[in-house]
Design a protein around this motif. Structure first.
Motif, PDB file in Angstrom:
ATOM      1  N   ARG A  24       0.810  -1.313   0.000  1.00 13.43           N
ATOM      2  CA  ARG A  24      -0.069   0.048   0.089  1.00 13.43           C
ATOM      3  C   ARG A  24       0.801   1.199   0.040  1.00 13.43           C
ATOM      4  NH1 ARG A  24      -5.400   1.768   1.816  1.00 13.43           N
ATOM      5  NH2 ARG A  24      -5.864  -0.339   2.006  1.00 13.43           N
ATOM      6  N   ARG A  25       0.549   2.238  -0.951  1.00  9.06           N
ATOM      7  CA  ARG A  25       1.191   3.381  -0.857  1.00  9.06           C
ATOM      8  C   ARG A  25       0.587   4.622  -0.303  1.00  9.06           C
ATOM      9  NH1 ARG A  25       6.190   5.535  -3.205  1.00  9.06           N
ATOM     10  NH2 ARG A  25       5.968   7.904  -3.679  1.00  9.06           N
ATOM     11  N   HIS A  26       1.257   5.334   0.190  1.00 15.21           N
ATOM     12  CA  HIS A  26       0.409   6.604   1.123  1.00 15.21           C
ATOM     13  C   HIS A  26       0.055   7.437   0.336  1.00 15.21           C
ATOM     14  CE1 HIS A  26       4.536   8.281   0.261  1.00 15.21           C
ATOM     15  NE2 HIS A  26       3.925   9.420   0.265  1.00 15.21           N
ATOM     16  N   THR A  27      -0.876   8.275   0.620  1.00 17.20           N
ATOM     17  CA  THR A  27      -1.629   9.108   0.001  1.00 17.20           C
ATOM     18  C   THR A  27      -0.790  10.544  -0.101  1.00 17.20           C
ATOM     19  OG1 THR A  27      -3.241   9.794   1.654  1.00 17.20           O
ATOM     20  CG2 THR A  27      -3.676   8.151   0.238  1.00 17.20           C
ATOM     21  N   THR A  28      -1.298  11.669  -0.501  1.00 14.69           N
ATOM     22  CA  THR A  28      -0.769  12.963  -0.521  1.00 14.69           C
ATOM     23  C   THR A  28      -1.478  13.522   0.814  1.00 14.69           C
ATOM     24  OG1 THR A  28      -0.885  15.081  -1.498  1.00 14.69           O
ATOM     25  CG2 THR A  28      -2.790  13.908  -1.900  1.00 14.69           C
ATOM     26  N   ALA A  29      -0.758  14.627   1.371  1.00 15.04           N
ATOM     27  CA  ALA A  29      -1.387  15.210   2.357  1.00 15.04           C
ATOM     28  C   ALA A  29      -2.188  16.452   1.761  1.00 15.04           C
ATOM     29  CB  ALA A  29      -0.194  15.859   3.559  1.00 15.04           C
ATOM     30  N   ASN A  30      -2.190  16.665   0.881  1.00 10.22           N
ATOM     31  CA  ASN A  30      -2.762  17.913  -0.080  1.00 10.22           C
ATOM     32  C   ASN A  30      -4.102  17.593  -0.298  1.00 10.22           C
ATOM     33  OD1 ASN A  30      -3.429  20.226  -1.219  1.00 10.22           O
ATOM     34  ND2 ASN A  30      -2.084  19.757  -3.246  1.00 10.22           N
ATOM     35  N   ILE A  31      -5.103  18.196   0.506  1.00 12.33           N
ATOM     36  CA  ILE A  31      -6.691  17.862   0.325  1.00 12.33           C
ATOM     37  C   ILE A  31      -6.984  18.715  -0.950  1.00 12.33           C
ATOM     38  CG2 ILE A  31      -7.402  19.477   2.054  1.00 12.33           C
ATOM     39  CD1 ILE A  31      -9.803  17.651   2.479  1.00 12.33           C
ATOM     40  N   ALA A  32      -7.768  18.253  -1.879  1.00 15.33           N
ATOM     41  CA  ALA A  32      -8.566  18.998  -2.959  1.00 15.33           C
ATOM     42  C   ALA A  32      -9.612  19.564  -2.373  1.00 15.33           C
ATOM     43  CB  ALA A  32      -9.008  18.078  -3.922  1.00 15.33           C
ATOM     44  N   LEU A  33      -9.612  21.169  -2.531  1.00 11.95           N
ATOM     45  CA  LEU A  33     -10.465  21.920  -2.016  1.00 11.95           C
ATOM     46  C   LEU A  33     -11.667  22.480  -2.704  1.00 11.95           C
ATOM     47  CD1 LEU A  33      -8.275  23.802   0.785  1.00 11.95           C
ATOM     48  CD2 LEU A  33      -9.876  22.143   1.020  1.00 11.95           C
ATOM     49  N   ASP A  34     -11.269  22.704  -3.988  1.00 13.53           N
ATOM     50  CA  ASP A  34     -12.268  23.235  -4.949  1.00 13.53           C
ATOM     51  C   ASP A  34     -13.319  22.370  -5.557  1.00 13.53           C
ATOM     52  OD1 ASP A  34     -10.513  25.467  -5.067  1.00 13.53           O
ATOM     53  OD2 ASP A  34     -10.411  25.596  -7.012  1.00 13.53           O
ATOM     54  N   GLY A  35     -14.363  22.814  -6.143  1.00 15.06           N
ATOM     55  CA  GLY A  35     -15.334  22.101  -6.597  1.00 15.06           C
ATOM     56  C   GLY A  35     -14.922  21.191  -7.628  1.00 15.06           C
ATOM     57  N   GLY A  36     -15.756  20.145  -7.985  1.00 15.27           N
ATOM     58  CA  GLY A  36     -15.406  19.128  -9.296  1.00 15.27           C
ATOM     59  C   GLY A  36     -15.241  17.806  -8.630  1.00 15.27           C
ATOM     60  N   LEU A  37     -15.032  16.810  -9.460  1.00 17.80           N
ATOM     61  CA  LEU A  37     -15.198  15.316  -8.983  1.00 17.80           C
ATOM     62  C   LEU A  37     -13.938  14.993  -7.766  1.00 17.80           C
ATOM     63  CD1 LEU A  37     -16.264  12.454  -9.473  1.00 17.80           C
ATOM     64  CD2 LEU A  37     -14.169  12.454 -11.011  1.00 17.80           C
ATOM     65  N   ASN A  38     -12.948  15.691  -7.886  1.00 16.44           N
ATOM     66  CA  ASN A  38     -11.858  15.538  -7.000  1.00 16.44           C
ATOM     67  C   ASN A  38     -12.343  16.187  -5.534  1.00 16.44           C
ATOM     68  OD1 ASN A  38     -10.871  14.372  -9.072  1.00 16.44           O
ATOM     69  ND2 ASN A  38      -8.749  15.495  -9.343  1.00 16.44           N
ATOM     70  N   GLN A  39     -13.207  16.908  -5.228  1.00 15.67           N
ATOM     71  CA  GLN A  39     -13.276  17.771  -4.162  1.00 15.67           C
ATOM     72  C   GLN A  39     -13.328  16.814  -2.880  1.00 15.67           C
ATOM     73  OE1 GLN A  39     -16.996  20.028  -3.444  1.00 15.67           O
ATOM     74  NE2 GLN A  39     -15.877  21.767  -3.005  1.00 15.67           N
ATOM     75  N   GLY A  72     -13.454  -4.018  -8.401  1.00 16.34           N
ATOM     76  CA  GLY A  72     -13.483  -3.675  -6.666  1.00 16.34           C
ATOM     77  C   GLY A  72     -12.861  -4.731  -5.972  1.00 16.34           C
ATOM     78  N   ALA A  73     -11.972  -4.309  -5.089  1.00 17.84           N
ATOM     79  CA  ALA A  73     -10.901  -5.221  -4.482  1.00 17.84           C
ATOM     80  C   ALA A  73     -10.823  -5.002  -3.000  1.00 17.84           C
ATOM     81  CB  ALA A  73      -9.703  -5.303  -5.073  1.00 17.84           C
ATOM     82  N   SER A  74     -11.705  -4.280  -2.450  1.00 15.67           N
ATOM     83  CA  SER A  74     -11.527  -4.144  -0.859  1.00 15.67           C
ATOM     84  C   SER A  74     -11.642  -5.312  -0.018  1.00 15.67           C
ATOM     85  CB  SER A  74     -12.873  -3.287  -0.482  1.00 15.67           C
ATOM     86  OG  SER A  74     -12.639  -1.862  -1.108  1.00 15.67           O
ATOM     87  N   ALA A  75     -12.155  -6.468  -0.465  1.00 15.96           N
ATOM     88  CA  ALA A  75     -12.052  -7.649   0.338  1.00 15.96           C
ATOM     89  C   ALA A  75     -10.653  -8.271   0.288  1.00 15.96           C
ATOM     90  CB  ALA A  75     -12.997  -8.797  -0.409  1.00 15.96           C
ATOM     91  N   GLN A  76      -9.874  -7.795  -0.738  1.00 17.76           N
ATOM     92  CA  GLN A  76      -8.610  -8.433  -0.988  1.00 17.76           C
ATOM     93  C   GLN A  76      -7.556  -7.316  -0.327  1.00 17.76           C
ATOM     94  OE1 GLN A  76      -9.413  -8.634  -5.169  1.00 17.76           O
ATOM     95  NE2 GLN A  76      -8.661 -10.767  -5.181  1.00 17.76           N
ATOM     96  N   TYR A  77      -7.626  -6.108  -0.432  1.00 17.32           N
ATOM     97  CA  TYR A  77      -6.702  -5.068  -0.289  1.00 17.32           C
ATOM     98  C   TYR A  77      -7.095  -4.288   0.827  1.00 17.32           C
ATOM     99  CZ  TYR A  77      -4.635  -7.130  -4.392  1.00 17.32           C
ATOM    100  OH  TYR A  77      -3.917  -7.928  -5.234  1.00 17.32           O
ATOM    101  N   GLY A  78      -8.256  -4.225   1.225  1.00 17.43           N
ATOM    102  CA  GLY A  78      -8.779  -2.975   2.014  1.00 17.43           C
ATOM    103  C   GLY A  78      -9.483  -1.771   1.804  1.00 17.43           C
ATOM    104  N   SER A  79      -9.294  -0.766   2.301  1.00 23.48           N
ATOM    105  CA  SER A  79     -10.027   0.488   2.182  1.00 23.48           C
ATOM    106  C   SER A  79      -9.385   1.041   0.686  1.00 23.48           C
ATOM    107  CB  SER A  79      -9.783   1.500   3.101  1.00 23.48           C
ATOM    108  OG  SER A  79     -10.399   2.801   2.953  1.00 23.48           O
ATOM    109  N   ASP A  80     -10.339   1.854   0.054  1.00 25.67           N
ATOM    110  CA  ASP A  80     -10.141   2.746  -1.143  1.00 25.67           C
ATOM    111  C   ASP A  80     -10.043   1.921  -2.366  1.00 25.67           C
ATOM    112  OD1 ASP A  80      -9.464   4.381   0.820  1.00 25.67           O
ATOM    113  OD2 ASP A  80      -7.342   4.369   0.463  1.00 25.67           O
ATOM    114  N   ALA A  81     -10.293   0.587  -2.457  1.00 23.55           N
ATOM    115  CA  ALA A  81     -10.267   0.036  -3.673  1.00 23.55           C
ATOM    116  C   ALA A  81     -11.619  -0.320  -4.298  1.00 23.55           C
ATOM    117  CB  ALA A  81      -9.567  -1.706  -3.228  1.00 23.55           C
TER     118      ALA A  81
END
Length: 837
Positions: free
Chosen positions: A163-178, A202-211
């Motif tokens: 598992r790779r770590h995520t960015t610390a930078n949260i997307a604040l503007d509108g749009g899909l990435n908000q 989908g693979a949460s049952a194999q790898y956990g959150s986010d998949a």
């Protein structure tokens, strides 16, 4: 208000004066070798008696077949159907025989796109992957991607199966990435990558959150010799956005018992500006106004290094490790401020420039073997994190100047950082049972993870008296130090119920110290009627835990005409306007596929999918006027007195919606030979995708959490279809790649000014981004067996998105950047030079 923000991008400060050249030549690059698809019909592989320790294993365990296939792919520019994959399965299997759709993209293909980052290369190569053209604010400097039209948070990224770590930078503007804090995959040197495996299921049952949408597994090189040097340069047809990239990698032999792969990259990108004249204050006619450079790509300088190593202690025990480090300085222009804002300091007006100074790192160490009381085993630990210092240059604090007659022009706004420590222990073994034609492969494991998220305050002048122009800094009351612990365990069973029928069952339980427990399962199956025809399918449940940033981050966004505040979802201030603790998102995934090999060297696959997501986390609960001001003041957020109360709003993240995503993926490859006229490797990738919002929750005030614009961002901001078709021709020393990509239409609800200036009332209008076709062409020539040059163009015919109606071009923005997925820069030409040894 401009798309819920001032479109500030906390993009970091460009490192002027630094320029490192790894190669003596300075040549330009970019190409598209087309979609790489690894699906074909073939008889199922017989299960191995010795199952792999972990389906997501370090690259050191790749079979000789996998390495040979990858080497062949690098030579031809195509992906071989017999590449061994380890994603979506706990036993290594060929991509052509996978129970779920897995695409394989080689490192050679990634580099041949000429893109300066991994994210944009994958967008060129996969019809299922898209990106938001202009994420706005600090998110402009995080290279996140979308799979099947879902957010970056719905894609799990692995490196060598970890598992790779995520960015610390949260997307604040509108749009899909908000609200998203997805993985910034561009912090990994492309030269270190052997291939990328994309699991479209989908693979949460194999790898956990986010998949929920799928998994991207980046497999690093395991070479013990050889290497390469590459340089690339290019710029847009408009004459801006110059890009320069240098890379080097080498493989070393560790005493004939192991390998060490090293890679380093340098990447520099200049600003592009695509904003039209800024008539935000309604004082000019169309085509006349202030010069406002906000819309366009930021400038950035990135240096990255990485390694991948393995050392064999004996016949069945291996030490392994891999890691990356990247540093990035970047800057993004903000909205122009006219001379009237602060004539004493800026008599000609000014353009605030948001900056970021970022350090990203990850390291994994582990040991594994093949016989621990008969079990294969893998013990590893991964530690990674992201640290970002956010600043603002060429700005001012007008409130401070009015009070004291002085203001700084540069500010430190905030510091955000996260870390992730993950420990894994995995066991796997094959058991022979009567009546079954093959062994039952049993895999079990445990995972312990600790996540932290820290927010540091800006300097005093950045937040007092209304704060710095464009983006006020964070006050000490917004600073926080947060963490949580996660403990998970899984079991995976796979076997053949009949010689042609394969089944895989997976289950996973995880406990989060902040949001509780979750249990998920998955069943996958495949039946091969003949070597030419097979069917496959899967049903699974999944989840995504809220990020610590969604739970704890707060800030103020300021434009010339409005102020919006984001309150931490679990804070007392957010509770004043109805916030409740966040819950995990939950999903149910279905996939049904047909795999065909109608002729030799012709491979086709079609997969239909449905993804239902409940409790989806969105920014909602919006309050305005006096209630918003009271909540923001309770959170310690400063509200400039020059902004009328009617233009002040506050919101928080909430489980505010449910969505359904349905689609079809069609992929194909065909190798043809024309004798003395060369060979062509044709490829086809088609994605048809639609998302609908099936439910919107009501806030504390009884009103829906989402408005029409927010619903459109979730449902229609990504293309309804994306098609990639083309081929690679090669003969002797020559090679040509030609690909056509169609981006389907998108739509949104645009803010439309009603009245003579920016302080007039606004309303939403439905806006359609028409479908667009882009053409990518590259011509290559092998000067020698080791030295190659290439020239080409990305977006050959200089295609742009649909322009917004003039009245919706707030602050001069000409395009709906949140939904115009082809990008706003137009054509790009390049050269590339590469030397291998």
């Amino acid at each position: 208000m401009r798309r819920n923000s001032n479109r500030k991008s906390r993009a970091g400060q460009a490192a002027t004066g630094f320029r490192r050249t790894m190669l003596s030549a300075a040549v330009l690059a970019i190409t598209c070798n087309g979609a790489a698809w690894a699906q074909s019909a073939a008889a199922p592989a017989q299960a191995s008696d010795a199952a792999a320790a972990n389906g997501a294993q370090p690259a050191a365990v790749q079979s000789a077949t996998s390495r040979a296939a990858t080497k062949q792919a690098a030579a031809t520019g195509t992906v071989q159907q017999d590449t061994v994959v380890v994603t979506g399965t706990r036993t290594s299997t060929k991509a052509s025989q996978s129970l779920t759709p897995v695409d394989v993209i080689s490192g050679a293909q990634l580099q041949a796109t000429g893109q300066s980052n991994l994210r944009d290369a994958l967008v060129k190569l996969s019809s299922s992957i898209t990106r938001e053209t202009y994420a706005g604010d600090t998110a402009q400097l995080t290279d996140a991607l979308s799979l099947h039209g879902l957010t970056p948070d719905h894609v799990l990224v692995l490196v060598n199966g970890k598992r790779r770590h995520t960015t610390a930078n949260i997307a604040l503007d509108g749009g899909l990435n908000q609200g998203s804090t997805g993985v910034d995959i561009d912090m990994i040197p492309v030269g270190l990558i052997d291939h990328v495996e994309i699991l479209r299921d989908g693979a949460s049952a194999q790898y956990g959150s986010d998949a929920i949408a799928g998994v991207i597994n980046i497999i690093l090189k395991t070479s013990s010799h050889g290497g390469s040097l590459q340089t690339s340069n290019g710029q847009t047809y408009a004459g801006d956005g110059f890009k320069n990239g240098e890379s080097a990698n080498i493989g070393l032999n560790l005493g004939d018992k192991g390998y060490l792969d090293l890679a380093a990259e340098y990447d520099r990108q200049n600003h592009t500006v695509r904003t039209g004249p800024d008539d935000y204050f309604g004082t000019f006619q169309p085509g006349h106004g202030y010069y406002n450079p906000i819309e366009g790509d930021p400038a950035s300088t990135r240096e990255s290094v990485g390694f991948n190593a393995g050392y064999y202690l004996g016949d069945d025990v291996e030490l392994y490790g891999f890691g990356t480090y990247a540093h990035r300085n970047a800057e993004a222009y903000q909205n122009y401020r006219p001379p009237a804002v602060l004539p004493e300091v800026y008599p000609n007006g000014f353009v605030p420039t948001e900056t970021v100074n970022e350090n990203d790192y990850s390291v994994t160490s582990g040991i594994k073997g093949q016989n621990l009381f008969g079990w294969s085993w893998d013990l590893s630990s991964t530690y990674g994190g992201d640290h970002e210092g956010i600043g603002m240059d060429n700005s001012a604090n007008t409130g401070l100047y009015a009070a004291q007659g002085y203001t700084p022009t540069s500010f430190h706004l905030a510091t955000v950082s996260n870390t992730q420590l993950t420990n894994n222990f995995d066991l796997s073994r094959a058991f022979h049972l009567p009546l079954l034609p093959a062994p039952v492969n049993v895999s079990v494991g445990v995972e312990q993870r600790r996540e932290t998220y820290t927010v540091g305050a800006g300097d005093e002048a950045s937040y007092l008296d209304g704060g710095s122009q464009a983006l006020p800094g964070l006050a000490p009351v917004s600073a926080s130090d947060n963490s949580r612990n996660v403990l998970g365990t899984y079991i995976d069973l796979s076997t053949h119920l009949a010689p042609k029928w394969t089944v895989d069952l997976a289950g996973r339980f995880e406990h989060y110290s902040d949001v509780g427990d979750t249990t998920n399962g998955k069943i996958s199956t495949r039946y091969d009627f003949t070597p030419q025809i097979a069917v496959r399918g899967s049903v699974s449940t999944g989840f995504r835990a809220p990020s610590l940033a969604e739970e704890y981050y707060s800030n103020v966004n300021e434009s010339p005409a409005s102020v919006s505040g984001l309150l931490a979802a679990n804070s007392a201030a957010a509770k004043l306007i109805g916030a409740q603790p966040l819950k995990p998102e939950e999903s149910t995934n279905y996939n049904l596929g047909l795999v065909l090999t109608p002729a030799k060297d012709l491979h086709l696959a079609i997969d239909a999918y449905q993804i239902d997501i409940r409790n989806r986390i969105v920014e909602g609960g919006t309050a305005s006027g006096a209630a918003a001001i009271a909540a923001m003041e309770a959170a310690g957020l400063s509200v400039p007195g020059s902004i009328p109360a009617s233009a002040v709003s506050a919101s928080y993240f909430t489980n505010g919606a449910s969505t359904r995503t349905r689609g079809i993926d069609l992929s194909g490859t065909w190798h043809t030979s024309f004798g003395g006229y060369g060979q062509v490797d044709w490829d086809l990738g088609i994605n048809l995708n639609t998302t609908s919002v099936t439910q919107v929750a009501n806030g504390a005030n009884g009103q829906p959490e989402l408005n029409a614009q927010q619903i459109a961002w979730l449902s229609t901001a990504t293309p309804k279809n994306k098609i990639i078709i083309g081929g690679n021709w090669h003969l002797d020393k020559w090679g040509v790649s030609l690909h056509e990509t169609r981006f389907g239409s998108t739509s949104s609800e645009e803010t439309y000014i009603v009245g003579p200036n920016a302080f007039s009332t606004t309303q939403f209008i439905h806006f359609e981004n028409a479908a667009r076709y882009t053409t990518d062409l590259e011509v290559r020539y092998d000067v020698t067996k080791r030295f190659q040059i290439a020239v080409g163009a990305n977006n050959l015919f200089d295609v742009y998105p649909t322009k917004l109606p003039y009245a919706a071009q707030l602050e001069g923005a000409q395009y709906d950047a949140f939904a115009s997925t082809i990008g706003e820069d137009g054509g790009f030409y390049y050269l590339r030079a590469r030397y291998t040894f």
